[in-house]
Motif scaffolding. Structure first.
Motif, PDB file in Angstrom:
ATOM      1  N   LYS A 207     -24.130  -7.887 -77.751  1.00 45.19           N
ATOM      2  CA  LYS A 207     -25.014  -8.448 -78.777  1.00 45.19           C
ATOM      3  C   LYS A 207     -26.082  -9.336 -78.131  1.00 45.19           C
ATOM      4  O   LYS A 207     -27.230  -9.374 -78.585  1.00 45.19           O
ATOM      5  N   SER A 208     -25.721 -10.033 -77.053  1.00 45.57           N
ATOM      6  CA  SER A 208     -26.689 -10.859 -76.331  1.00 45.57           C
ATOM      7  C   SER A 208     -27.818  -9.998 -75.778  1.00 45.57           C
ATOM      8  O   SER A 208     -28.995 -10.372 -75.850  1.00 45.57           O
ATOM      9  N   PHE A 209     -27.471  -8.841 -75.214  1.00 41.74           N
ATOM     10  CA  PHE A 209     -28.502  -7.916 -74.730  1.00 41.74           C
ATOM     11  C   PHE A 209     -29.437  -7.501 -75.862  1.00 41.74           C
ATOM     12  O   PHE A 209     -30.656  -7.419 -75.681  1.00 41.74           O
ATOM     13  N   MET A 210     -28.863  -7.279 -77.045  1.00 39.36           N
ATOM     14  CA  MET A 210     -29.664  -6.856 -78.193  1.00 39.36           C
ATOM     15  C   MET A 210     -30.665  -7.934 -78.593  1.00 39.36           C
ATOM     16  O   MET A 210     -31.747  -7.627 -79.103  1.00 39.36           O
ATOM     17  N   PHE A 211     -30.308  -9.202 -78.354  1.00 43.00           N
ATOM     18  CA  PHE A 211     -31.198 -10.310 -78.690  1.00 43.00           C
ATOM     19  C   PHE A 211     -32.072 -10.727 -77.514  1.00 43.00           C
ATOM     20  O   PHE A 211     -32.712 -11.770 -77.556  1.00 43.00           O
ATOM     21  N   GLY A 212     -32.112  -9.916 -76.456  1.00 39.52           N
ATOM     22  CA  GLY A 212     -33.030 -10.161 -75.359  1.00 39.52           C
ATOM     23  C   GLY A 212     -32.501 -10.968 -74.200  1.00 39.52           C
ATOM     24  O   GLY A 212     -33.257 -11.332 -73.300  1.00 39.52           O
ATOM     25  N   TYR A 213     -31.206 -11.283 -74.196  1.00 47.14           N
ATOM     26  CA  TYR A 213     -30.636 -12.016 -73.079  1.00 47.14           C
ATOM     27  C   TYR A 213     -30.166 -11.055 -71.996  1.00 47.14           C
ATOM     28  O   TYR A 213     -29.966  -9.864 -72.251  1.00 47.14           O
ATOM     29  N   MET A 214     -29.951 -11.591 -70.801  1.00 49.09           N
ATOM     30  CA  MET A 214     -29.424 -10.796 -69.703  1.00 49.09           C
ATOM     31  C   MET A 214     -28.387 -11.599 -68.942  1.00 49.09           C
ATOM     32  O   MET A 214     -28.345 -12.833 -69.032  1.00 49.09           O
ATOM     33  N   ASP A 215     -27.570 -10.907 -68.178  1.00 48.92           N
ATOM     34  CA  ASP A 215     -26.557 -11.542 -67.354  1.00 48.92           C
ATOM     35  C   ASP A 215     -27.254 -12.279 -66.211  1.00 48.92           C
ATOM     36  O   ASP A 215     -27.953 -11.656 -65.408  1.00 48.92           O
ATOM     37  N   PRO A 216     -27.094 -13.597 -66.110  1.00 49.37           N
ATOM     38  CA  PRO A 216     -27.768 -14.350 -65.049  1.00 49.37           C
ATOM     39  C   PRO A 216     -27.399 -13.874 -63.651  1.00 49.37           C
ATOM     40  O   PRO A 216     -28.165 -14.088 -62.707  1.00 49.37           O
ATOM     41  N   SER A 217     -26.244 -13.252 -63.487  1.00 47.60           N
ATOM     42  CA  SER A 217     -25.837 -12.814 -62.149  1.00 47.60           C
ATOM     43  C   SER A 217     -26.744 -11.723 -61.608  1.00 47.60           C
ATOM     44  O   SER A 217     -26.792 -11.489 -60.394  1.00 47.60           O
ATOM     45  N   PHE A 218     -27.491 -11.045 -62.500  1.00 42.89           N
ATOM     46  CA  PHE A 218     -28.414 -10.027 -62.032  1.00 42.89           C
ATOM     47  C   PHE A 218     -29.519 -10.632 -61.159  1.00 42.89           C
ATOM     48  O   PHE A 218     -30.111  -9.946 -60.329  1.00 42.89           O
ATOM     49  N   THR A 219     -29.788 -11.922 -61.346  1.00 40.70           N
ATOM     50  CA  THR A 219     -30.847 -12.554 -60.548  1.00 40.70           C
ATOM     51  C   THR A 219     -30.458 -12.659 -59.089  1.00 40.70           C
ATOM     52  O   THR A 219     -31.304 -12.845 -58.218  1.00 40.70           O
ATOM     53  N   ASN A 220     -29.146 -12.561 -58.827  1.00 39.09           N
ATOM     54  CA  ASN A 220     -28.684 -12.597 -57.446  1.00 39.09           C
ATOM     55  C   ASN A 220     -28.845 -11.248 -56.753  1.00 39.09           C
ATOM     56  O   ASN A 220     -28.533 -11.103 -55.576  1.00 39.09           O
ATOM     57  N   LEU A 221     -29.300 -10.255 -57.513  1.00 40.63           N
ATOM     58  CA  LEU A 221     -29.493  -8.923 -56.964  1.00 40.63           C
ATOM     59  C   LEU A 221     -30.981  -8.597 -56.905  1.00 40.63           C
ATOM     60  O   LEU A 221     -31.424  -7.506 -57.221  1.00 40.63           O
ATOM     61  N   GLY A 222     -31.756  -9.602 -56.561  1.00 35.83           N
ATOM     62  CA  GLY A 222     -33.192  -9.388 -56.430  1.00 35.83           C
ATOM     63  C   GLY A 222     -33.936  -9.448 -57.736  1.00 35.83           C
ATOM     64  O   GLY A 222     -35.022  -8.895 -57.886  1.00 35.83           O
ATOM     65  N   GLY A 223     -33.323 -10.116 -58.736  1.00 41.72           N
ATOM     66  CA  GLY A 223     -34.024 -10.284 -60.012  1.00 41.72           C
ATOM     67  C   GLY A 223     -34.122  -8.986 -60.776  1.00 41.72           C
ATOM     68  O   GLY A 223     -35.152  -8.668 -61.361  1.00 41.72           O
ATOM     69  N   GLY A 224     -33.008  -8.215 -60.813  1.00 36.62           N
ATOM     70  CA  GLY A 224     -33.006  -6.939 -61.524  1.00 36.62           C
ATOM     71  C   GLY A 224     -33.422  -7.073 -62.965  1.00 36.62           C
ATOM     72  O   GLY A 224     -33.328  -8.146 -63.564  1.00 36.62           O
ATOM     73  N   PHE A 225     -33.869  -5.981 -63.546  1.00 40.41           N
ATOM     74  CA  PHE A 225     -34.308  -5.920 -64.922  1.00 40.41           C
ATOM     75  C   PHE A 225     -35.429  -6.916 -65.193  1.00 40.41           C
ATOM     76  O   PHE A 225     -35.510  -7.537 -66.250  1.00 40.41           O
ATOM     77  N   GLY A 226     -36.300  -7.078 -64.189  1.00 43.65           N
ATOM     78  CA  GLY A 226     -37.435  -7.982 -64.389  1.00 43.65           C
ATOM     79  C   GLY A 226     -37.065  -9.421 -64.381  1.00 43.65           C
ATOM     80  O   GLY A 226     -37.710 -10.236 -64.986  1.00 43.65           O
ATOM     81  N   GLY A 227     -35.932  -9.780 -63.640  1.00 42.88           N
ATOM     82  CA  GLY A 227     -35.289 -11.094 -63.670  1.00 42.88           C
ATOM     83  C   GLY A 227     -36.199 -12.283 -63.568  1.00 42.88           C
ATOM     84  O   GLY A 227     -37.268 -12.328 -64.116  1.00 42.88           O
TER      85      GLY A 227
END
Length: 236
Positions: A207-227
């Motif tokens: 549901k968080s993804f649906m509201f535009g949030y992302m998993d902060p841990s993705f930022t440790n992978l080079g800012g994935g998904f436009g981090g």
């Protein structure tokens, strides 16, 4: 039957009672051997959750657990011990307020179908025994984690068709919330009501993804998904 109880040190009691629940054993110890023993109890029927303790390293309700010879009984973890098996639950319960775990506002003209009523029926059975709170390993590194029962309670309202503002609840669980859970499933294993907080947290993440949030841990992978965000901030 010998029962070991963690107090200031481990105290051993020899109780001549078989086939009894742990709560009955504790009552017998207090009645006939040690009136100073402190523990909590209420309904004696597995409904109120006040008698939750740890037995042999696993959270149980004393009124439902059948005592066995050699059992080691301890207070719940992650909570201050007031005395013996009695713990202070104030901080644990305070996370419900931090997570805004209540119905914010009712959408007008929404009627629930039978199917809608069953969506969060199980989550409504939470008895706030805090067994999941005690079993959760995240508190060892983050004492401000909202925790399993608060997040389950949030999903109960986010999934309610009558909730007019589910986004405000999703907003409230981005910090020290849904992304901090390790999905270890320990909370599910000890829940006396059979509630899977792990599954509820996974649904809150979706549901968080649906509201535009992302998993902060993705930022440790080079800012994935436009981090570029590291605090659970919305991504638009």
């Amino acid at each position: 039957m010998k029962i070991n109880i963690k107090r200031e040190s481990v105290a051993e009691y020899d109780v001549n009672i078989d086939g009894a629940t742990l709560l009955e054993v504790l009552n017998e110890i207090k009645r006939s051997q040690d009136q100073s023993l402190a523990y909590s109890s209420g309904c004696r029927s597995g409904v109120c959750g006040s008698c939750a303790v740890r037995v042999n390293g696993r959270e149980v309700l004393a009124c439902s657990h059948h005592a066995k010879d050699g059992d080691l009984v301890e207070p719940l973890r992650n909570t201050p011990v007031l005395r013996d098996l009695v713990v202070d639950m104030d901080k644990a319960y305070s996370f419900n307020a931090k997570a805004k775990a209540w119905q914010s506002s009712l959408a007008e003209g929404v009627e629930l179908s039978i199917e809608n009523q069953h969506i969060n029926e199980l989550q409504s059975d939470c008895i706030l025994c805090a067994s999941c709170y005690s079993a959760c390993p995240v508190y060892a590194v983050n004492s401000e984690f909202l925790g399993p029962f608060s997040l389950t309670r949030i999903w109960r309202y986010v999934s309610d068709k009558r909730e007019a503002d589910p986004k405000s609840k999703i907003d409230a669980v981005q910090t020290n919330g849904v992304w901090d859970c390790t999905l270890c499933n320990e909370c599910t294993l000890v829940c006396p009501q059979g509630i899977s907080s792990k599954a509820d947290i996974e649904k809150l993440r979706a549901k968080s993804f649906m509201f535009g949030y992302m998993d902060p841990s993705f930022t440790n992978l080079g800012g994935g998904f436009g981090g570029g965000f590291n605090d659970g901030s919305p991504v638009f």
